[in-house]
Write an enzyme that holds these catalytic residues in place. Sequence first.
Site, PDB file in Angstrom:
ATOM      1  N   HIS A  27       0.780  -1.267   0.029  1.00 38.47           N
ATOM      2  CA  HIS A  27       0.127  -0.104   0.013  1.00 38.47           C
ATOM      3  C   HIS A  27       0.886   1.280   0.042  1.00 38.47           C
ATOM      4  CE1 HIS A  27      -4.058   1.894   1.034  1.00 38.47           C
ATOM      5  NE2 HIS A  27      -3.358   2.895   0.992  1.00 38.47           N
ATOM      6  N   HIS A  29       1.377   5.399  -2.384  1.00 39.35           N
ATOM      7  CA  HIS A  29       0.806   6.070  -3.510  1.00 39.35           C
ATOM      8  C   HIS A  29       1.657   6.637  -4.228  1.00 39.35           C
ATOM      9  CE1 HIS A  29      -2.992   5.723  -1.397  1.00 39.35           C
ATOM     10  NE2 HIS A  29      -2.418   6.150  -0.135  1.00 39.35           N
ATOM     11  N   ARG A 126     -10.506   1.015  -5.697  1.00 36.90           N
ATOM     12  CA  ARG A 126     -10.532   1.316  -4.435  1.00 36.90           C
ATOM     13  C   ARG A 126     -11.992   2.172  -4.291  1.00 36.90           C
ATOM     14  NH1 ARG A 126      -7.001   5.181  -0.561  1.00 36.90           N
ATOM     15  NH2 ARG A 126      -7.216   4.144   1.194  1.00 36.90           N
ATOM     16  N   HIS A 182      -5.983  -0.418   6.402  1.00 42.28           N
ATOM     17  CA  HIS A 182      -5.549   0.131   7.748  1.00 42.28           C
ATOM     18  C   HIS A 182      -6.259  -0.333   8.901  1.00 42.28           C
ATOM     19  CE1 HIS A 182      -3.673   2.916   4.872  1.00 42.28           C
ATOM     20  NE2 HIS A 182      -4.449   4.202   4.994  1.00 42.28           N
ATOM     21  N   ASP A 247       1.816   2.794   3.363  1.00 42.95           N
ATOM     22  CA  ASP A 247       1.114   3.934   2.915  1.00 42.95           C
ATOM     23  C   ASP A 247       1.628   5.252   2.887  1.00 42.95           C
ATOM     24  OD1 ASP A 247      -1.410   5.301   2.917  1.00 42.95           O
ATOM     25  OD2 ASP A 247      -1.547   5.950   4.822  1.00 42.95           O
TER      26      ASP A 247
END
Length: 292
Positions: A27, A29, A126, A182, A247
């Site tokens: 995970h 970005h 998502r 999460h 993240d």
Amino acid sequence: MKPHAEMPVAVPQSPDRPLPPGACDAHIHMVAAPGEFDLWDGRVEDPAPDLDFEGWIALYERHMAALGLDRVVIVHSILYGADNAVTKAAVARLGRDRARGIGLVTDAATDAELDALAEAGLSGVRLNYVHGGVLSWAGVTAMADRLKARGLHVQMLMNTHRHMAELDDGVRSMPVDVVFDHIGWPDVAAGPDEPGFQRLLALLAGGRAWVKLSGLYRLAGAPYEATDALVAALVAANPERCLWGSDWPHLMLADAQMPDAGVLLNALLRVVTDAATRKRILVDNPAQLYGF
């Protein structure tokens, strides 16, 4: 003018012990400099302006090297709305041997749009059940059979203590995998016995869902010991349905503090003490779900 995101830690601290070969950050970005890719008008912030796309790629590769990671899943950021160009470019740039993606589409996504995601190495779509966005639960439920036909799954952010009761039946009947971000974004103070979190544990135990052991810095302060019991309960429920993610680069922090991803990784290693389970979470599970 939108506020800018903070820059992540330049080089995270090394984990307390080496990771097994093939370890995956499931995970992150990817962002770019202003003007390189179209940003969504509804975003709440802009990416940090310090780097262009190649600079962000290089920074993430340093992150991978410092942590001992070999694979990555790039989750498309809402900063770019339903234009998945930056995520597709990142998967292509990092290479299909080590990168996969998760896209963002609207409720009105066409077959051509879903085909384009699959062809670009994206593994799912998502939705955000906490903050909203461009894809709804009703929309993803309606397109579930079309997702299945393309080998795509569903990833979602929700709060176990607020939303799990209303989502439970729908997740059980979903014809594709459902992955919760999460650790289910639970009420940490309520602990693992909270009824919504117990529903998530039951879904995991029955093999009806996956969970990412990610985002701890959004729930507690470093070194994140307040989340240990929750992470331990998820792993105990079904280690074959757990994934780990950093993240990175930690967008839309709100009240959270910018984390060091090495500290986040050590939080996993602190709770999961046996090598076989660590390998399952870091290597085998992402390989199965994302097709590495």
